[in-house]
Motif scaffolding. Structure first.
Motif, PDB file in Angstrom:
ATOM      1  N   GLN A  49       0.807  -1.217   0.000  1.00 35.94           N
ATOM      2  CA  GLN A  49       0.000   0.000   0.000  1.00 35.94           C
ATOM      3  C   GLN A  49       0.848   1.278   0.000  1.00 35.94           C
ATOM      4  O   GLN A  49       0.458   2.278  -0.607  1.00 35.94           O
ATOM      5  CB  GLN A  49      -0.940  -0.009   1.215  1.00 35.94           C
ATOM      6  CG  GLN A  49      -1.996  -1.101   1.135  1.00 35.94           C
ATOM      7  CD  GLN A  49      -2.852  -1.161   2.377  1.00 35.94           C
ATOM      8  OE1 GLN A  49      -2.519  -0.599   3.420  1.00 35.94           O
ATOM      9  NE2 GLN A  49      -3.977  -1.873   2.277  1.00 35.94           N
ATOM     10  N   ASN A  50       2.017   1.283   0.670  1.00 32.71           N
ATOM     11  CA  ASN A  50       2.848   2.488   0.766  1.00 32.71           C
ATOM     12  C   ASN A  50       4.124   2.386  -0.074  1.00 32.71           C
ATOM     13  O   ASN A  50       5.062   3.162   0.121  1.00 32.71           O
ATOM     14  CB  ASN A  50       3.212   2.758   2.225  1.00 32.71           C
ATOM     15  CG  ASN A  50       2.020   3.282   3.018  1.00 32.71           C
ATOM     16  OD1 ASN A  50       1.642   4.441   2.896  1.00 32.71           O
ATOM     17  ND2 ASN A  50       1.409   2.407   3.799  1.00 32.71           N
ATOM     18  N   LYS A  51       4.131   1.453  -1.002  1.00 28.89           N
ATOM     19  CA  LYS A  51       5.281   1.309  -1.887  1.00 28.89           C
ATOM     20  C   LYS A  51       4.956   1.955  -3.227  1.00 28.89           C
ATOM     21  O   LYS A  51       3.906   1.674  -3.806  1.00 28.89           O
ATOM     22  CB  LYS A  51       5.602  -0.172  -2.072  1.00 28.89           C
ATOM     23  CG  LYS A  51       6.865  -0.425  -2.857  1.00 28.89           C
ATOM     24  CD  LYS A  51       7.144  -1.925  -2.917  1.00 28.89           C
ATOM     25  CE  LYS A  51       8.423  -2.201  -3.700  1.00 28.89           C
ATOM     26  NZ  LYS A  51       8.728  -3.653  -3.751  1.00 28.89           N
ATOM     27  N   PRO A  52       5.827   2.854  -3.743  1.00 31.33           N
ATOM     28  CA  PRO A  52       5.551   3.533  -5.015  1.00 31.33           C
ATOM     29  C   PRO A  52       5.293   2.538  -6.136  1.00 31.33           C
ATOM     30  O   PRO A  52       5.940   1.492  -6.230  1.00 31.33           O
ATOM     31  CB  PRO A  52       6.829   4.345  -5.269  1.00 31.33           C
ATOM     32  CG  PRO A  52       7.398   4.567  -3.908  1.00 31.33           C
ATOM     33  CD  PRO A  52       7.090   3.320  -3.123  1.00 31.33           C
ATOM     34  N   HIS A  53       4.312   2.887  -6.970  1.00 32.64           N
ATOM     35  CA  HIS A  53       3.924   2.000  -8.073  1.00 32.64           C
ATOM     36  C   HIS A  53       4.136   2.756  -9.378  1.00 32.64           C
ATOM     37  O   HIS A  53       3.685   3.893  -9.542  1.00 32.64           O
ATOM     38  CB  HIS A  53       2.448   1.603  -7.926  1.00 32.64           C
ATOM     39  CG  HIS A  53       2.055   0.413  -8.756  1.00 32.64           C
ATOM     40  ND1 HIS A  53       1.972   0.469 -10.121  1.00 32.64           N
ATOM     41  CD2 HIS A  53       1.732  -0.853  -8.398  1.00 32.64           C
ATOM     42  CE1 HIS A  53       1.605  -0.702 -10.587  1.00 32.64           C
ATOM     43  NE2 HIS A  53       1.459  -1.535  -9.559  1.00 32.64           N
ATOM     44  N   SER A  54       4.798   2.111 -10.324  1.00 36.77           N
ATOM     45  CA  SER A  54       5.152   2.778 -11.579  1.00 36.77           C
ATOM     46  C   SER A  54       3.934   3.218 -12.378  1.00 36.77           C
ATOM     47  O   SER A  54       3.979   4.205 -13.113  1.00 36.77           O
ATOM     48  CB  SER A  54       6.018   1.844 -12.428  1.00 36.77           C
ATOM     49  OG  SER A  54       5.312   0.633 -12.697  1.00 36.77           O
ATOM     50  N   SER A  93       2.300   6.024  -4.225  1.00 37.58           N
ATOM     51  CA  SER A  93       1.923   4.682  -3.772  1.00 37.58           C
ATOM     52  C   SER A  93       0.401   4.519  -3.864  1.00 37.58           C
ATOM     53  O   SER A  93      -0.330   5.514  -3.975  1.00 37.58           O
ATOM     54  CB  SER A  93       2.380   4.469  -2.328  1.00 37.58           C
ATOM     55  OG  SER A  93       1.666   5.339  -1.464  1.00 37.58           O
ATOM     56  N   PRO A  94      -0.081   3.290  -3.821  1.00 34.73           N
ATOM     57  CA  PRO A  94      -1.538   3.085  -3.800  1.00 34.73           C
ATOM     58  C   PRO A  94      -2.226   3.819  -2.656  1.00 34.73           C
ATOM     59  O   PRO A  94      -3.331   4.330  -2.837  1.00 34.73           O
ATOM     60  CB  PRO A  94      -1.662   1.561  -3.646  1.00 34.73           C
ATOM     61  CG  PRO A  94      -0.423   1.023  -4.265  1.00 34.73           C
ATOM     62  CD  PRO A  94       0.648   2.011  -3.917  1.00 34.73           C
ATOM     63  N   GLU A  95      -1.588   3.889  -1.505  1.00 37.82           N
ATOM     64  CA  GLU A  95      -2.169   4.597  -0.364  1.00 37.82           C
ATOM     65  C   GLU A  95      -2.321   6.079  -0.668  1.00 37.82           C
ATOM     66  O   GLU A  95      -3.362   6.697  -0.395  1.00 37.82           O
ATOM     67  CB  GLU A  95      -1.286   4.396   0.865  1.00 37.82           C
ATOM     68  CG  GLU A  95      -1.751   5.113   2.117  1.00 37.82           C
ATOM     69  CD  GLU A  95      -2.957   4.476   2.768  1.00 37.82           C
ATOM     70  OE1 GLU A  95      -3.581   5.131   3.629  1.00 37.82           O
ATOM     71  OE2 GLU A  95      -3.281   3.322   2.419  1.00 37.82           O
ATOM     72  N   THR A  96      -1.278   6.686  -1.254  1.00 39.05           N
ATOM     73  CA  THR A  96      -1.325   8.109  -1.601  1.00 39.05           C
ATOM     74  C   THR A  96      -2.386   8.385  -2.664  1.00 39.05           C
ATOM     75  O   THR A  96      -3.147   9.357  -2.580  1.00 39.05           O
ATOM     76  CB  THR A  96       0.055   8.573  -2.111  1.00 39.05           C
ATOM     77  OG1 THR A  96       1.048   8.308  -1.119  1.00 39.05           O
ATOM     78  CG2 THR A  96       0.037  10.056  -2.430  1.00 39.05           C
ATOM     79  N   ALA A  97      -2.466   7.513  -3.671  1.00 42.54           N
ATOM     80  CA  ALA A  97      -3.454   7.695  -4.734  1.00 42.54           C
ATOM     81  C   ALA A  97      -4.872   7.557  -4.183  1.00 42.54           C
ATOM     82  O   ALA A  97      -5.779   8.304  -4.582  1.00 42.54           O
ATOM     83  CB  ALA A  97      -3.205   6.659  -5.834  1.00 42.54           C
ATOM     84  N   PHE A  98      -5.058   6.659  -3.256  1.00 48.75           N
ATOM     85  CA  PHE A  98      -6.383   6.455  -2.678  1.00 48.75           C
ATOM     86  C   PHE A  98      -6.819   7.678  -1.870  1.00 48.75           C
ATOM     87  O   PHE A  98      -7.967   8.135  -1.986  1.00 48.75           O
ATOM     88  CB  PHE A  98      -6.361   5.219  -1.780  1.00 48.75           C
ATOM     89  CG  PHE A  98      -7.653   4.965  -1.051  1.00 48.75           C
ATOM     90  CD1 PHE A  98      -8.752   4.428  -1.703  1.00 48.75           C
ATOM     91  CD2 PHE A  98      -7.782   5.291   0.301  1.00 48.75           C
ATOM     92  CE1 PHE A  98      -9.944   4.210  -1.037  1.00 48.75           C
ATOM     93  CE2 PHE A  98      -8.974   5.062   0.966  1.00 48.75           C
ATOM     94  CZ  PHE A  98     -10.047   4.526   0.294  1.00 48.75           C
TER      95      PHE A  98
END
Length: 224
Positions: free
Chosen positions: A71-76, A83-88
């Motif tokens: 969830q807190n790991k950057p995703h390309s 990260s998914p958490e930031t995008a959410f």
């Protein structure tokens, strides 16, 4: 397969979700699931080394792994250092919550049954009374597999209603007694045999005075 598709379609329609399908082996259309499965596989490999003693400890470790390694790991696919958490959390669309009763109803099982001439349906070797107005119609049976004492019936524009098991004889009154002439009588003799015997005696009485020409010939030993 057809049953599962119908079940999923009903569930999605109840919670306002669009049901889509992907082609087999098309990784580009289901990459999120494949990526998440790899996260779980990697956690299992590490959990085997850690050897948690309780289920609570296992769940605690999985939550840590999910938070830090997914969830807190950057995703390309989301952009640089997102990260998914930031995008959410940055999504401007409000989260839509579903009423618990609606959610519970959405995941009930669903099957189709045809109403017979008595206004009933057959379901799991039991009869359920639906109503005479629906004879010959196809109705949707909504049920919880853990409890089929009562079913929910849905039909087109009608408000869903409950159908209970049909208990034969539940509303029937006491059976009336048969008329006296139809009841079993205790008798000491057979009427049919008596009648046959009487008829036979009458027949013998009618035939007794009769003589044959042969008998007359023997008596006077002359031609007649």
């Amino acid at each position: 397969k057809q049953y599962r598709t119908k079940w999923m379609s009903r569930t999605c329609s109840k919670i306002g979700t669009r049901l889509t399908y992907t082609r087999p082996y098309s990784a580009e259309s289901k990459g999120k699931i494949e990526r998440f499965n790899r996260v779980i596989d990697s956690f299992i490999s590490e959990a085997v080394i850690e050897k948690p003693n309780t289920l609570d400890r296992l769940n605690e470790l999985f939550q840590v792994w999910l938070t830090e390694c997914y969830q807190n790991k950057p995703h390309s696919a989301l952009g640089e250092k997102i990260s998914p958490e930031t995008a959410f959390r940055s999504d401007k669309k409000a989260i839509r919550f579903i009423d618990p009763d609606t959610l519970s109803n959405a995941f009930l099982h669903c099957e189709t049954r045809k109403v017979d001439k008595s206004g009933c349906i057959s379901f799991m070797d039991q009869k359920y009374e639906v109503g005479l107005a629906f004879i010959g119609r196809q109705v949707e049976v909504i049920y919880d597999p853990a409890n089929i004492e009562e079913l929910t019936i849905e039909f087109e524009d009608h408000t869903p209603w409950k159908a209970k098991k049909l208990v034969i004889g539940e509303r029937a009154g006491k059976r009336p007694a048969l008329p006296e002439h139809l009841q079993v009588q205790n008798v000491d003799s057979s009427r049919l045999l008596k009648a046959a015997e009487r008829k036979n005696q009458e027949r013998q009485t009618e035939q007794k005075p009769a003589v044959t020409f042969r008998a007359v010939w023997k008596e006077d030993d002359s031609r007649v």
